[in-house]
Design a protein around this motif. Structure first.
Motif, mmCIF file in Angstrom:
data_model
loop_
_atom_site.group_PDB
_atom_site.id
_atom_site.type_symbol
_atom_site.label_atom_id
_atom_site.label_comp_id
_atom_site.label_asym_id
_atom_site.label_seq_id
_atom_site.Cartn_x
_atom_site.Cartn_y
_atom_site.Cartn_z
ATOM 1 N N VAL A 51 45.050 19.061 49.263
ATOM 2 C CA VAL A 51 46.492 18.933 49.060
ATOM 3 C C VAL A 51 46.818 19.420 47.652
ATOM 4 C CG1 VAL A 51 48.492 17.415 49.173
ATOM 5 C CG2 VAL A 51 46.489 16.952 50.616
ATOM 6 N N SER A 52 47.603 20.497 47.570
ATOM 7 C CA SER A 52 47.794 21.135 46.283
ATOM 8 C C SER A 52 49.195 21.727 46.177
ATOM 9 C CB SER A 52 46.705 22.196 46.076
ATOM 10 O OG SER A 52 46.694 22.683 44.752
ATOM 11 N N HIS A 53 49.305 22.842 45.467
ATOM 12 C CA HIS A 53 50.581 23.446 45.105
ATOM 13 C C HIS A 53 50.613 24.901 45.575
ATOM 14 C CE1 HIS A 53 51.214 19.968 42.397
ATOM 15 N NE2 HIS A 53 49.893 20.056 42.266
ATOM 16 N N ALA A 54 51.811 25.451 45.686
ATOM 17 C CA ALA A 54 51.971 26.777 46.281
ATOM 18 C C ALA A 54 51.124 27.836 45.578
ATOM 19 C CB ALA A 54 53.442 27.185 46.274
ATOM 20 N N ASP A 55 51.219 27.915 44.243
ATOM 21 C CA ASP A 55 50.502 28.971 43.534
ATOM 22 C C ASP A 55 48.989 28.792 43.600
ATOM 23 O OD1 ASP A 55 52.678 30.507 42.788
ATOM 24 O OD2 ASP A 55 53.005 29.419 40.928
ATOM 25 N N VAL A 56 48.537 27.553 43.637
ATOM 26 C CA VAL A 56 47.096 27.299 43.751
ATOM 27 C C VAL A 56 46.595 27.773 45.114
ATOM 28 C CG1 VAL A 56 45.291 25.540 43.669
ATOM 29 C CG2 VAL A 56 47.308 25.324 42.199
ATOM 30 N N ILE A 57 47.333 27.430 46.157
ATOM 31 C CA ILE A 57 46.960 27.868 47.503
ATOM 32 C C ILE A 57 47.022 29.386 47.603
ATOM 33 C CG2 ILE A 57 47.638 27.782 49.933
ATOM 34 C CD1 ILE A 57 48.611 24.881 49.369
ATOM 35 N N LYS A 58 48.065 29.987 47.022
ATOM 36 C CA LYS A 58 48.186 31.441 47.060
ATOM 37 C C LYS A 58 47.009 32.121 46.364
ATOM 38 C CE LYS A 58 53.134 32.174 47.693
ATOM 39 N NZ LYS A 58 54.243 33.063 47.322
ATOM 40 N N SER A 59 46.546 31.548 45.264
ATOM 41 C CA SER A 59 45.409 32.155 44.563
ATOM 42 C C SER A 59 44.153 32.146 45.427
ATOM 43 C CB SER A 59 45.151 31.433 43.238
ATOM 44 O OG SER A 59 44.544 30.167 43.423
ATOM 45 N N LEU A 60 43.961 31.078 46.201
ATOM 46 C CA LEU A 60 42.803 31.017 47.092
ATOM 47 C C LEU A 60 42.956 31.999 48.248
ATOM 48 C CD1 LEU A 60 40.123 29.790 47.951
ATOM 49 C CD2 LEU A 60 41.388 27.936 49.047
ATOM 50 N N VAL A 61 44.147 32.080 48.823
ATOM 51 C CA VAL A 61 44.374 33.022 49.921
ATOM 52 C C VAL A 61 44.154 34.460 49.445
ATOM 53 C CG1 VAL A 61 46.115 33.961 51.503
ATOM 54 C CG2 VAL A 61 45.909 31.483 51.196
ATOM 55 N N CYS A 62 44.637 34.788 48.252
ATOM 56 C CA CYS A 62 44.411 36.133 47.710
ATOM 57 C C CYS A 62 42.918 36.414 47.579
ATOM 58 C CB CYS A 62 45.097 36.281 46.351
ATOM 59 S SG CYS A 62 46.894 36.499 46.442
ATOM 60 N N HIS A 63 42.158 35.421 47.133
ATOM 61 C CA HIS A 63 40.702 35.590 47.023
ATOM 62 C C HIS A 63 40.078 35.843 48.392
ATOM 63 C CE1 HIS A 63 36.535 34.820 45.866
ATOM 64 N NE2 HIS A 63 36.469 33.952 46.856
ATOM 65 N N VAL A 64 40.458 35.045 49.372
ATOM 66 C CA VAL A 64 39.876 35.177 50.715
ATOM 67 C C VAL A 64 40.183 36.554 51.311
ATOM 68 C CG1 VAL A 64 39.942 34.291 53.077
ATOM 69 C CG2 VAL A 64 39.921 32.694 51.138
ATOM 70 N N LEU A 65 41.396 37.042 51.103
ATOM 71 C CA LEU A 65 41.819 38.317 51.691
ATOM 72 C C LEU A 65 41.491 39.529 50.821
ATOM 73 C CD1 LEU A 65 45.296 37.351 53.187
ATOM 74 C CD2 LEU A 65 43.079 37.453 54.334
ATOM 75 N N GLY A 66 40.918 39.298 49.653
ATOM 76 C CA GLY A 66 40.593 40.407 48.770
ATOM 77 C C GLY A 66 41.820 41.061 48.161
ATOM 78 N N LEU A 67 42.886 40.286 47.967
ATOM 79 C CA LEU A 67 44.128 40.799 47.405
ATOM 80 C C LEU A 67 44.187 40.554 45.901
ATOM 81 C CD1 LEU A 67 46.696 39.437 50.039
ATOM 82 C CD2 LEU A 67 45.775 41.757 49.885
ATOM 83 N N SER A 68 44.904 41.410 45.210
ATOM 84 C CA SER A 68 45.202 41.157 43.804
ATOM 85 C C SER A 68 46.069 39.910 43.681
ATOM 86 C CB SER A 68 45.944 42.360 43.211
ATOM 87 O OG SER A 68 46.555 42.021 41.975
ATOM 88 N N LEU A 69 45.941 39.214 42.583
ATOM 89 C CA LEU A 69 46.813 38.070 42.331
ATOM 90 C C LEU A 69 48.276 38.490 42.223
ATOM 91 C CD1 LEU A 69 44.549 36.104 39.849
ATOM 92 C CD2 LEU A 69 45.358 35.282 42.067
ATOM 93 N N ASP A 70 48.521 39.761 41.978
ATOM 94 C CA ASP A 70 49.895 40.259 41.935
ATOM 95 C C ASP A 70 50.529 40.341 43.320
ATOM 96 O OD1 ASP A 70 49.679 40.552 39.178
ATOM 97 O OD2 ASP A 70 48.938 42.605 39.336
ATOM 98 N N ALA A 71 49.744 40.075 44.366
ATOM 99 C CA ALA A 71 50.272 40.096 45.738
ATOM 100 C C ALA A 71 50.938 38.793 46.121
ATOM 101 C CB ALA A 71 49.144 40.419 46.725
ATOM 102 N N TRP A 72 51.026 37.850 45.183
ATOM 103 C CA TRP A 72 51.533 36.511 45.512
ATOM 104 C C TRP A 72 52.912 36.504 46.175
ATOM 105 C CZ3 TRP A 72 55.974 34.328 43.606
ATOM 106 C CH2 TRP A 72 56.575 34.993 42.541
ATOM 107 N N ARG A 114 54.077 38.360 48.456
ATOM 108 C CA ARG A 114 54.062 38.968 49.786
ATOM 109 C C ARG A 114 53.923 37.955 50.924
ATOM 110 N NH1 ARG A 114 49.996 44.099 48.606
ATOM 111 N NH2 ARG A 114 51.157 44.916 46.801
ATOM 112 N N PHE A 115 53.650 36.709 50.598
ATOM 113 C CA PHE A 115 53.571 35.677 51.639
ATOM 114 C C PHE A 115 54.079 34.362 51.083
ATOM 115 C CE2 PHE A 115 49.474 35.914 49.515
ATOM 116 C CZ PHE A 115 49.123 34.595 49.283
ATOM 117 N N GLU A 116 54.505 33.483 51.979
ATOM 118 C CA GLU A 116 55.134 32.222 51.604
ATOM 119 C C GLU A 116 54.179 31.053 51.833
ATOM 120 O OE1 GLU A 116 57.763 29.722 50.026
ATOM 121 O OE2 GLU A 116 58.075 31.881 50.158
#
Length: 212
Positions: free
Chosen positions: A148-169, A171-173
């Motif tokens: 249970v966390s926060h939007a930006d923390v979750i987004k950083s993990l999703v970017c890692h899993v998908l191999g996306l730059s952190l600048d892609a934050w 692009r998804f909600e």
């Protein structure tokens, strides 16, 4: 053997979208947020969650507590690895004020390069949450774990899993009280679900398999 991580964003507080709550410790859920958390908890009650880890912020602890109660779990573990981004001097400021700050505007366009004033970079955030996931897979492999966390923390993990730059934050909600899911197997991570209102994960996995 796979480990499933349910990435839960906390439910809403009363001033969401108005100011940067950041690490302000005493921001609780609002009335609407408490109802969100109850609905979320009811949907996750049948998921067989083995353990729950939460950010230290009050809004996340209240959300995690609702999920734990519905899931019959007596304990929730608080960890700084899931804490909100350390926004430093920006914490507690209104978004109206922040939008006049050139560094804030740069942060939102180049998060891979900018550090919050007296705070963290998004790489710092991504490093701590990915290290937590790796440690929990090693410790509790084969179980279902709610983070249970926060939007930006979750987004950083999703970017890692998908191999996306952190600048892609942008692009998804990741909405309040939403659930995303990542499965881990021997250190390999795969995104199973993104920004959903807590559907049944077995049904989701079945649908994804059927579409292959």
């Amino acid at each position: 053997m796979t480990t499933t991580f349910l990435l839960v964003r906390h439910a809403a507080h009363d001033r969401i979208g108005q100011f940067l709550a950041g690490r302000t410790a005493d921001v609780p859920l609002g009335e609407a947020g408490r109802k969100q958390a109850e609905r979320l908890a009811a949907r996750l009650a049948c998921e067989g969650i083995a353990s729950i880890y939460t950010s230290p912020r009050k809004r996340t602890r209240e959300t995690a507590g609702a999920v734990a109660a519905a899931s019959g779990l007596a304990e929730v573990t608080t960890t700084e690895a899931l804490d909100e981004v350390d926004f430093g001097a920006w914490s507690g400021k209104t978004f109206e004020a922040l939008h006049t700050d050139p560094l804030w505007r740069q942060w939102n366009s180049e998060r891979s390069r900018v550090r919050a004033p007296s705070g963290e970079t998004m790489f710092d955030v991504q490093r701590r949450v990915t290290q937590l996931v790796a440690a929990l897979e090693k410790k509790n492999g084969g179980t279902k774990i709610a983070l249970v966390s926060h939007a930006d923390v979750i987004k950083s993990l999703v970017c890692h899993v998908l191999g996306l730059s952190l600048d892609a934050w942008p692009r998804f909600e990741i909405a309040p009280a939403s659930v995303s899911a990542v499965v881990a197997s021997d250190g390999d991570l795969k995104l199973l679900m993104l920004n959903r209102e807590a559907p049944n994960l077995d049904e989701t996995a079945h649908l994804l398999t059927a579409r292959r």
